[in-house]
Motif scaffolding. Structure first.
Motif, PDB file in Angstrom:
ATOM      1  N   LYS A 158       2.107  12.567  -9.489  1.00  0.00           N
ATOM      2  CA  LYS A 158       1.701  13.937  -9.114  1.00  0.00           C
ATOM      3  C   LYS A 158       2.866  14.925  -9.181  1.00  0.00           C
ATOM      4  CE  LYS A 158      -1.849  12.695  -5.892  1.00  0.00           C
ATOM      5  NZ  LYS A 158      -1.785  12.297  -4.480  1.00  0.00           N
TER       6      LYS A 158
ATOM      7  N   GLN B  75       1.595   6.809  -6.852  1.00  0.00           N
ATOM      8  CA  GLN B  75       0.684   7.922  -7.159  1.00  0.00           C
ATOM      9  C   GLN B  75       1.394   9.265  -6.979  1.00  0.00           C
ATOM     10  OE1 GLN B  75      -2.061   7.337  -8.566  1.00  0.00           O
ATOM     11  NE2 GLN B  75      -2.178   5.126  -8.121  1.00  0.00           N
ATOM     12  N   ASP B  76       2.128   9.362  -5.868  1.00  0.00           N
ATOM     13  CA  ASP B  76       2.891  10.582  -5.574  1.00  0.00           C
ATOM     14  C   ASP B  76       3.804  10.977  -6.712  1.00  0.00           C
ATOM     15  OD1 ASP B  76       1.934  10.861  -3.090  1.00  0.00           O
ATOM     16  OD2 ASP B  76       3.884  10.707  -2.058  1.00  0.00           O
TER      17      ASP B  76
ATOM     18  N   ASN C 292       1.080   4.133  -2.872  1.00  0.00           N
ATOM     19  CA  ASN C 292       0.928   5.560  -2.584  1.00  0.00           C
ATOM     20  C   ASN C 292       2.056   6.369  -3.203  1.00  0.00           C
ATOM     21  OD1 ASN C 292      -1.428   5.376  -1.173  1.00  0.00           O
ATOM     22  ND2 ASN C 292      -0.431   5.149   0.824  1.00  0.00           N
ATOM     23  N   LEU C 293       3.283   5.839  -3.057  1.00  0.00           N
ATOM     24  CA  LEU C 293       4.432   6.544  -3.618  1.00  0.00           C
ATOM     25  C   LEU C 293       4.358   6.584  -5.147  1.00  0.00           C
ATOM     26  CD1 LEU C 293       7.038   5.159  -1.141  1.00  0.00           C
ATOM     27  CD2 LEU C 293       6.742   7.588  -1.646  1.00  0.00           C
TER      28      LEU C 293
ATOM     29  N   ASP D 153       0.832  -1.203   0.000  1.00  0.00           N
ATOM     30  CA  ASP D 153       0.000   0.000   0.000  1.00  0.00           C
ATOM     31  C   ASP D 153       0.868   1.256   0.000  1.00  0.00           C
ATOM     32  OD1 ASP D 153       0.804  -1.083   2.416  1.00  0.00           O
ATOM     33  OD2 ASP D 153      -0.713  -0.008   3.572  1.00  0.00           O
ATOM     34  N   LYS D 154       1.937   1.223   0.801  1.00  0.00           N
ATOM     35  CA  LYS D 154       2.850   2.372   0.834  1.00  0.00           C
ATOM     36  C   LYS D 154       3.525   2.552  -0.529  1.00  0.00           C
ATOM     37  CE  LYS D 154       3.629   3.124   5.650  1.00  0.00           C
ATOM     38  NZ  LYS D 154       3.884   1.980   6.536  1.00  0.00           N
TER      39      LYS D 154
END
Length: 386
Positions: free
Chosen positions: A99, A95-96, A92-93, A88-89
RNA sequence: UAAUUCGGGAAUAG
């Protein structure tokens, strides 16, 4: 800065990441600015030793202090979380990074697909595989290797071989040593040693040289099938090709000899490896201790155990369960129980396998009440029977 | 660019 980066990499490889940070301090002291390369090397060092909290702190510092970062930085930390199973982490990264305007590359995808597949989220892995061409990224040989190896580990070797053929014929991607080794290892585990040897021939025909991992996989399979003369052939070939045996090759050979009770030879292999300057590790010792004990070399067992501890290698749950079972098989149930109790005292939590071995021991002695007692302890301690 | 992604060995039962 590139010199200092090199220094950091060396320190990290020696597992001295803290010294790596000192070098970062030196960099600042000289009024130099750390490069992306340098920061990635440090981040990688932290990830490799499993210090993901520290890795994340460093990563956040890089972002907050506007130090330079790029796709290497992201890939490194994403890989760290994937290895730890914190998918999950990692996601998230992922996605980051999008961005922040850092474009994921083939390495990002390969890393995530591997992590997702390994930790059970196969659907998500497949989705990434489907998505990647839309992002302009074509799967490469490593992407295929991840999937081929995953299929191998699920014992779907035939599917793995089909994918391997599709990769070559339809996609025109050349397999590498990793591709062949995954397949060879899987075939060996199924005791299909002839097919495994055929694959080795195929890889050499394609100009690939089997390395120590390929040879070790084959030796493992041939030993398990009792094809000792083939094992010797391979050892000769390694010598001829200048491929040095490593700790895994030696441990594999030694373990196989232990399993067929050729203890003199097993000990000779153990001595040979130490003579060659290869330090036995916990796997080597666990295997040898179980073998010695099982074959009744009880004095040697304690001697080797003490030697192991004196080298600061500490028995783990596998070592102790192996010994426990070996003692119980020799009818030394009290010794087995002693190991079991000591595990509890030392806060080493017996696993399902440990309990099974202990229960088996009592059953073999006809002490069903004792076996039941252990079974009840197991449930009370929340260890699930299988 | 010695910067990031893929392969091998040890415990019970089978």
């Amino acid at each position: 800065v590139s010199t200092l980066t090199l220094l950091i990499k060396c320190l990290c490889r020696l597992k001295k990441v803290d010294l790596g940070f000192s070098v970062l301090g030196i960099t600042y002291k000289y009024g130099l600015h750390p490069s992306t390369h340098m920061l990635t090397a440090l981040l990688h060092g932290l990830c490799m030793e499993g210090s993901m909290v520290a890795a994340m702190e460093l990563f956040q510092e890089i972002v907050e202090k506007e130090l330079p970062f790029n796709e290497f930085t992201y890939n490194t930390i994403i890989n760290g979380f994937c290895k730890e199973g914190q998918i999950d982490k990692a996601l998230n990264l992922f996605q980051d990074m999008i961005k922040c305007g850092v474009t994921p590359d083939i390495v990002t995808y390969n890393t995530l697909i591997h992590g997702l597949w390994k930790f059970g989220n196969r659907e998500e892995a497949k989705r990434l595989l489907i998505d990647m061409p839309d992002c302009g990224i074509a799967p490469d040989v490593r992407t295929y290797n991840v999937v081929i190896d995953a299929l191998c580990k699920e014992e779907k070797t035939q599917e793995a071989i089909s994918l391997f053929e599709l990769m070559m014929t339809e996609k025109g991607i050349e397999p590498n040593v990793f591709t062949f080794t995954s397949l060879i290892s899987a075939l060996c585990k199924e005791r299909k040693t002839t097919e495994a040897l055929d694959l080795m021939e195929m890889m050499t025909n394609r100009g690939l040289r089997p390395d120590v991992v390929t040879y070790s996989s084959l030796i493992y399979g041939l030993c398990r099938s009792g094809q000792w003369s083939e094992v010797n052939n391979l050892l000769d070939k390694m010598k001829e090709q200048g491929v040095a045996l490593d700790i895994v090759t030696f441990s594999t050979l030694m373990d196989a000899l232990c399993k067929v009770r050729r203890m003199k030879e097993a000990l000779a292999v153990f001595d040979l490896m130490t003579q060659r300057g290869i330090r036995p590790d916990i796997v080597t010792y666990s295997s040898l201790l179980r073998g010695l004990c099982h074959s009744g070399y009880l004095k040697e067992t304690s001697k080797v155990f003490d030697k192991m501890v004196s080298q600061n290698i500490h028995p783990n749950i596998v070592t102790l369960t192996g010994l426990l079972d070996a003692y119980s098989e020799r009818g030394m149930i009290d010794m087995a129980r002693k190991i079991f109790d000591e595990m509890l005292q030392h806060g080493e939590k017996p696993s399902t396998i440990t309990y099974n071995a202990m229960i088996k021991g009592y059953c073999l002695q006809g002490k069903i009440d004792k076996a039941k007692e252990i079974f009840e302890q197991m449930e009370a301690r929340g260890v699930l029977p299988d």
